[in-house]
Design a protein around this motif. Structure first.
Motif, short mmCIF file in Angstrom:
data_model
loop_
_atom_site.label_atom_id
_atom_site.label_comp_id
_atom_site.label_asym_id
_atom_site.label_seq_id
_atom_site.Cartn_x
_atom_site.Cartn_y
_atom_site.Cartn_z
N TYR A 5 0.80 -1.22 0.00
CA TYR A 5 0.00 0.00 0.00
C TYR A 5 0.84 1.28 0.00
N THR A 136 -4.74 -4.30 7.66
CA THR A 136 -5.92 -3.84 6.93
C THR A 136 -7.18 -4.47 7.52
N ASP A 165 -4.09 0.46 7.36
CA ASP A 165 -3.47 0.89 6.11
C ASP A 165 -4.43 0.83 4.93
N ALA A 166 -5.52 0.08 5.06
CA ALA A 166 -6.49 -0.05 3.98
C ALA A 166 -7.79 -0.59 4.54
N TRP A 168 -10.99 -2.70 2.99
CA TRP A 168 -11.64 -3.42 1.89
C TRP A 168 -13.10 -3.64 2.28
N PHE A 206 -6.45 4.12 1.38
CA PHE A 206 -6.76 3.08 0.41
C PHE A 206 -8.13 2.46 0.75
N ASP A 227 -9.54 2.37 -5.01
CA ASP A 227 -8.11 2.07 -5.17
C ASP A 227 -7.82 0.60 -5.48
#
Length: 334
Positions: A5, A136, A165-166, A168, A206, A227
């Motif tokens: 990422y 994540t 960090d992300a 989903w 992200f 992203d």
């Protein structure tokens, strides 16, 4: 390992799927795409702490980049699972906040955690404190009667504050009452626009999307708005599409797929697995979805489904299955 990422590239991922995305599946998928991010099945933190980490966490180096998905709701236990997994070399640690299965609910984690954003944030913070790789979260839009605008925003705000960090997002609600896990993959309506709005709210974070994405053309449409894009069943049941990921999603000219080389690689891998005490079917069950719509595919599937399950058979069954495929169809498609 690299930080998946840390750059500006979009990400194409294959979703974590219980009973499907084991190490043999991931090795096979990696032969078809160099760039896709692969995910493990969900592994419960308690299992890692009290069970056999080598059996649960071991994987082939060829699988990189590969992410470990953890299930749990106790920050200390999740942190300990992250510490144990560090020695195995995963590229990412992902927290499951989306699985609606009964066995996950009984452990007070998975999608039911959508109701407890503060706890999820505490879990992420504990994992981040001990992780050397990105942490994540994979979640749903909400559960049951939650308002998806407020539920998703509350969850995202807390985990991002905690250092995720992300994020989903499977673009459906999960109905924990009244629907089976299988029904939860199809019946709750998809709401991709809600995920797009989340990305607008967090332009510097992200945000990836998952749920009902059938092919790479649809993936490209989503990548206009978010992203990353994650395919699950479509990639598993029609694995041939993975051979086009590097070209279609990332613009790489990888040349024509070396199907004979793929056959040889999987035969060698299966031979090593059998020599270690495994069975051929552990490997070939993940290969059945290859060659959808190609002449010879029906017989290919029959061989891998039936012959490969017989006691004592070896990797020559893979060669026999590949021999049924009309490779001119594949050349024409390319």
């Amino acid at each position: 390992m690299t930080n998946t990422y840390s750059g500006t590239d979009k990400i194409f991922a294959i979703a974590p799927m219980i009973d499907w995305t084991d190490r043999h599946c991931r090795f096979f998928h990696r032969q078809l795409t160099r760039r896709a991010l692969l995910y493990t099945e969900m592994v419960v933190a308690d299992g890692i702490i009290h069970g056999d980490p080598v059996r649960l966490l071991g994987f082939d180096a060829a699988e990189h980049p590969v992410a470990l998905q953890l299930g749990g709701s106790e920050p200390d236990k999740l942190a300990e699972a992250v510490r144990i997994s560090a020695g195995f070399g995963y590229d990412e640690i992902n927290l499951n906040v989306g699985c609606p299965s009964d066995r996950v609910q009984s452990g007070a984690f998975g999608a039911c955690l959508m109701r407890e954003p503060e706890l999820v944030g505490d879990c992420v913070a504990a994992m981040k404190a001990v992780s050397t790789v990105p942490v994540t979260v994979k979640c749903r839009l909400g559960v049951d009667d939650q308002d998806t605008e407020t539920a998703l925003s509350a969850l995202a705000e807390r985990v991002i504050e905690a250092g995720a960090d992300a994020v989903w997002v499977h673009a459906r609600k999960a109905w924990l009452e009244g629907l089976s896990p299988k029904e939860n993959r199809d019946i709750p309506p998809l709401d991709y626009d809600r995920v797009y709005r989340l990305k607008q709210d967090y332009p510097n974070v992200f945000i990836g999307i998952n749920g009902g994405i059938a092919d790479l053309n649809q993936a490209l449409e989503h990548l206009i708005h978010v992203d990353g894009v994650m395919l699950g069943r479509a990639a598993y049941h029609n694995a041939s599409l993975l051979a086009e990921v590097d070209r279609t999603i990332f613009g790489e000219d990888a040349g024509e797929t070396d199907w004979a080389g793929l056959c040889a690689t999987m035969m060698d891998y299966a031979e090593r697995h059998i020599a270690g005490g495994g069975r051929l079917a552990h490997v070939t069950r993940h290969m059945v979805g290859l060659f959808q719509g190609v002449r010879g595919a029906r017989r290919y599937r029959q061989i891998l489904s039936t012959d490969a399950a017989r006691p004592g058979v070896g990797p020559e069954v893979i060669a026999a299955a590949f021999a049924e495929i009309d490779m001119t169809d594949l050349t024409a498609a390319a």
